[in-house]
Motif scaffolding. Structure first.
Motif, PDB file in Angstrom:
ATOM      1  N   LEU A 146      34.649  17.377  -2.768  1.00 32.52           N
ATOM      2  CA  LEU A 146      35.806  16.479  -2.672  1.00 32.52           C
ATOM      3  C   LEU A 146      35.385  15.055  -2.313  1.00 32.52           C
ATOM      4  O   LEU A 146      35.975  14.405  -1.463  1.00 32.52           O
ATOM      5  CB  LEU A 146      36.818  17.008  -1.644  1.00 32.52           C
ATOM      6  N   ALA A 147      34.343  14.577  -2.998  1.00 31.62           N
ATOM      7  CA  ALA A 147      33.830  13.242  -2.721  1.00 31.62           C
ATOM      8  C   ALA A 147      34.835  12.156  -3.073  1.00 31.62           C
ATOM      9  O   ALA A 147      34.733  11.023  -2.588  1.00 31.62           O
ATOM     10  CB  ALA A 147      32.526  13.009  -3.501  1.00 31.62           C
ATOM     11  N   THR A 148      35.818  12.479  -3.915  1.00 30.37           N
ATOM     12  CA  THR A 148      36.823  11.489  -4.300  1.00 30.37           C
ATOM     13  C   THR A 148      37.817  11.211  -3.175  1.00 30.37           C
ATOM     14  O   THR A 148      38.582  10.244  -3.255  1.00 30.37           O
ATOM     15  CB  THR A 148      37.601  11.974  -5.533  1.00 30.37           C
ATOM     16  N   LEU A 149      37.820  12.047  -2.140  1.00 33.82           N
ATOM     17  CA  LEU A 149      38.775  11.906  -1.044  1.00 33.82           C
ATOM     18  C   LEU A 149      38.096  11.267   0.164  1.00 33.82           C
ATOM     19  O   LEU A 149      37.087  11.758   0.650  1.00 33.82           O
ATOM     20  CB  LEU A 149      39.319  13.290  -0.672  1.00 33.82           C
ATOM     21  N   LEU A 161      48.551   9.952   1.640  1.00 38.29           N
ATOM     22  CA  LEU A 161      49.570   9.089   1.046  1.00 38.29           C
ATOM     23  C   LEU A 161      48.978   7.760   0.592  1.00 38.29           C
ATOM     24  O   LEU A 161      49.279   7.270  -0.505  1.00 38.29           O
ATOM     25  CB  LEU A 161      50.709   8.853   2.045  1.00 38.29           C
ATOM     26  N   GLU A 162      48.126   7.162   1.426  1.00 37.91           N
ATOM     27  CA  GLU A 162      47.481   5.896   1.057  1.00 37.91           C
ATOM     28  C   GLU A 162      46.675   6.051  -0.235  1.00 37.91           C
ATOM     29  O   GLU A 162      46.734   5.201  -1.134  1.00 37.91           O
ATOM     30  CB  GLU A 162      46.543   5.436   2.174  1.00 37.91           C
ATOM     31  N   GLN A 163      45.967   7.151  -0.329  1.00 36.03           N
ATOM     32  CA  GLN A 163      45.058   7.326  -1.463  1.00 36.03           C
ATOM     33  C   GLN A 163      45.799   7.645  -2.749  1.00 36.03           C
ATOM     34  O   GLN A 163      45.420   7.178  -3.825  1.00 36.03           O
ATOM     35  CB  GLN A 163      44.025   8.407  -1.127  1.00 36.03           C
ATOM     36  N   ALA A 194      48.280  11.991   7.983  1.00 39.11           N
ATOM     37  CA  ALA A 194      47.122  12.186   8.858  1.00 39.11           C
ATOM     38  C   ALA A 194      45.851  11.884   8.068  1.00 39.11           C
ATOM     39  O   ALA A 194      45.843  11.975   6.833  1.00 39.11           O
ATOM     40  CB  ALA A 194      47.097  13.620   9.376  1.00 39.11           C
ATOM     41  N   PRO A 195      44.748  11.518   8.730  1.00 38.30           N
ATOM     42  CA  PRO A 195      43.481  11.325   8.003  1.00 38.30           C
ATOM     43  C   PRO A 195      43.146  12.596   7.226  1.00 38.30           C
ATOM     44  O   PRO A 195      43.228  13.705   7.769  1.00 38.30           O
ATOM     45  CB  PRO A 195      42.479  11.056   9.119  1.00 38.30           C
ATOM     46  N   ALA A 239      45.879  16.375  -6.097  1.00 45.36           N
ATOM     47  CA  ALA A 239      47.052  15.529  -6.313  1.00 45.36           C
ATOM     48  C   ALA A 239      46.636  14.114  -6.691  1.00 45.36           C
ATOM     49  O   ALA A 239      47.213  13.508  -7.605  1.00 45.36           O
ATOM     50  CB  ALA A 239      47.922  15.514  -5.061  1.00 45.36           C
ATOM     51  N   CYS A 240      45.631  13.565  -5.994  1.00 44.70           N
ATOM     52  CA  CYS A 240      45.179  12.206  -6.287  1.00 44.70           C
ATOM     53  C   CYS A 240      44.579  12.110  -7.683  1.00 44.70           C
ATOM     54  O   CYS A 240      44.673  11.058  -8.339  1.00 44.70           O
ATOM     55  CB  CYS A 240      44.151  11.750  -5.250  1.00 44.70           C
ATOM     56  N   VAL A 241      43.976  13.195  -8.153  1.00 42.43           N
ATOM     57  CA  VAL A 241      43.378  13.208  -9.486  1.00 42.43           C
ATOM     58  C   VAL A 241      44.430  13.469 -10.565  1.00 42.43           C
ATOM     59  O   VAL A 241      44.533  12.748 -11.554  1.00 42.43           O
ATOM     60  CB  VAL A 241      42.264  14.271  -9.563  1.00 42.43           C
TER      61      VAL A 241
END
Length: 535
Positions: free
Chosen positions: A409-412, A419-421, A450-451, A466-468
């Motif tokens: 999960l290097a993309t996170l 939410l920010e990401q 949360a972080p 989700a981000c992807v």
């Protein structure tokens, strides 16, 4: 062996912030080989640690009739750890070496016990598991994730435990190692509890126990029976919910009509009293009796509605517990034969054994499953396709609209919120819509603010997915490396549904045969005798 058991008596556990994780758990685990399932965050790993005696419950007690061997989900290979220590026999071998050098310490002899041939046993198990190239003194840090898990499992086989508790033991194992694990567990003569989302592994067990917010529920059969009964329960809870809502609507209508009749009688009585020219004192008494009757009726109605509302809420909570996780499908409009990538005579870097060059043409809507043993270069192939690595030889060309999700999960960014990401990857949908989508995959408002590094493994994977998957523009090529790892069963099934509806190209690496079968793949890319084969 026939009397081994672990029993929970009114067991509860409270998180450090005071939130109860679970309460009043009562269940017995005996010699039947049992799978423990449940949604991410419900407390399966904590419960496994309580059962193994590694963690104390906040309330209640756990009783064990024999010795327990526990294998955690995350196998940590410290820099100074050896293969022997990873297998849990390092202390025995060290004591044996001291005795061979002249030690007469009773502690050393007690440590060795009856394991005078432990080195031979360890080497035999390593060779049986295809790890004969390792030695007891090999630094564990050199091992891959799959090798570390296999060595750790050897510790379970070598233990004298009456009961094994294994937390996600098939994670990081390739298909051959997973099948070997299932065969080994079927031969295990003692008690067994496996925390897992691996449907092939769960299918081989004789009982499934589910942990939910409602407590523990036992299903006397393998995964197929559990899935069937679970589907029936879900349908029953939906029917009960609809029944409770209709019951409340009928009662609300009846109460409303009763109130209207009372108001009409009151109005008629007041009118008749005035027309009969009754004394004010008599009219006042009638009014007081009428108001008292209306007040009593109002209290009865309020109590009835409160009871009905409570029944609806209880039914709704059951529906929510069994509700499917929703992952929005992604629409990609592109001609199915349009070429989106190409590999010409590509030699993958960092692959130990010689592998012939790979030639591959990727077209839109092509769906490739990459399979093979650990170390053959599957993850490396995805990194080359994603542009994260350059091939040792040959040429790789891929369209820009591609996304890659790796196992780590290097993309996170663990320091930033989910939410920010996700807002950075999608500036079109709006925060409200993205919040809803995150909630539908099981990430509530607290989790997404949360972080991301503070989330559980399954929650982090959901966030990364989700981000992807919800990025804008929609990716035309998905490169997924073991996307089902750490996901709970409802999330895996939701991911399967989403990927089946996805219209773009996809290259997915997975050892989960059930997962791959459910993706409607167009081809499989595998490595056989040093050559890549697309079929």
């Amino acid at each position: 062996m026939t009397n081994i058991y672990i029993a929970l008596e009114s067991v509860g556990f409270t998180l450090p912030d005071g939130t109860p994780l679970f309460t009043q758990l009562n269940e017995s685990f005996d010699s039947r080989h049992t799978g423990l399932v449940g949604r991410n965050g419900v407390g399966k790993s904590v419960l496994a640690q309580i059962l193994a005696g590694k963690t104390s419950p906040s309330s209640g007690r756990c009783i064990r009739s024999g010795s327990v061997y526990y294998l955690a989900q995350q196998v940590t290979a410290w820099a100074d750890k050896t293969v022997a220590e990873l297998a849990g026999v390092g202390n025995i071998i060290a004591a044996l070496e001291r005795i061979e050098m002249g030690s007469v310490s009773p502690l050393d002899f007690d440590t060795v016990g009856n394991h005078w041939d432990i080195r031979q046993q360890l080497q035999h198990e390593l060779e049986r598991c295809g790890l004969g190239y390792l030695e007891a003194s090999t630094p564990a840090q050199r091992l891959s994730g799959g090798e570390s898990m296999r060595v750790s499992l050897i510790g379970a086989w070598l233990s004298d435990a009456d009961f094994l508790i294994l937390d996600e033991p098939s994670n990081h194992l390739d298909r051959a190692a997973r099948q070997a694990l299932i065969a080994q567990l079927q031969r295990w003569p003692g008690g067994l509890l496996v925390v897992s989302h691996d449907r092939d592994l769960l299918q081989s067990l004789s009982r499934i126990v589910e942990l939910s917010s409602q407590g523990l529920s036992s299903y006397g059969g393998n995964y197929s029976l559990y899935a069937q009964l679970k589907a029936q329960e879900t349908q029953a809870t939906l029917q009960q919910y609809e029944l409770r809502k209709r019951e409340r609507q009928r009662e609300q209508k009846a109460l409303r009509e009763q109130k209207e009749r009372l108001e009409k009688r009151q109005a008629r009585g007041n009118r008749q009293g005035r027309e009969a020219n009754q004394a004010k004192i008599l009219l006042g008494g009638q009014k007081q009796r009428s108001e008292a009757s209306a007040g009593k009726l109002h209290q009865q109605h309020a109590a009835t509605l409160s009871t009905l509302d409570q029944r609806v809420r209880e039914a709704a909570s059951q529906v929510e517990e069994n509700a499917a996780i929703v992952v929005h499908s992604l629409a990609v409009s592109s001609p199915s034969r349009r070429q989106i990538g190409e590999l010409n005579d590509v030699q993958l870097p960092f692959v130990a054994n010689f592998v012939s060059p790979l030639n591959l043409t990727l077209t839109a809507q092509q769906r490739i499953g990459v399979v093979g043993n650990n170390g053959c270069g599957k993850s490396t192939l995805l990194k080359v396709l994603a542009g994260k690595l350059k091939p040792s030889a040959g040429e790789c060309r891929v369209v820009e609209q591609s996304v890659w999700l790796d196992q780590h999960l290097a993309t996170l960014d663990p320091r930033r919120t989910v939410l920010e990401q996700i807002l950075e990857t999608n500036r079109i949908s709006g925060e409200a819509d993205l919040r809803m989508r995150l909630a539908q995959i099981g990430l509530d408002a607290d989790k997404i603010q949360a972080p991301s590094g503070s989330l559980s493994g399954g929650e982090r994977l959901k966030a990364a997915l989700a981000c992807v998957l919800y990025a804008d523009p929609t990716p035309q090529l998905l490169l997924l490396d073991e996307p089902g790892n750490h996901l709970d069963l409802p999330s895996i099934q939701a991911l399967e549904t989403m990927l089946c509806h996805y219209q773009g190209a996809m290259v997915v690496v997975s050892h989960d045969e059930v997962f791959l079968k459910n993706l409607n793949l167009t081809e499989r890319l595998s490595l056989a005798e040093g050559s890549w084969c697309l079929e």
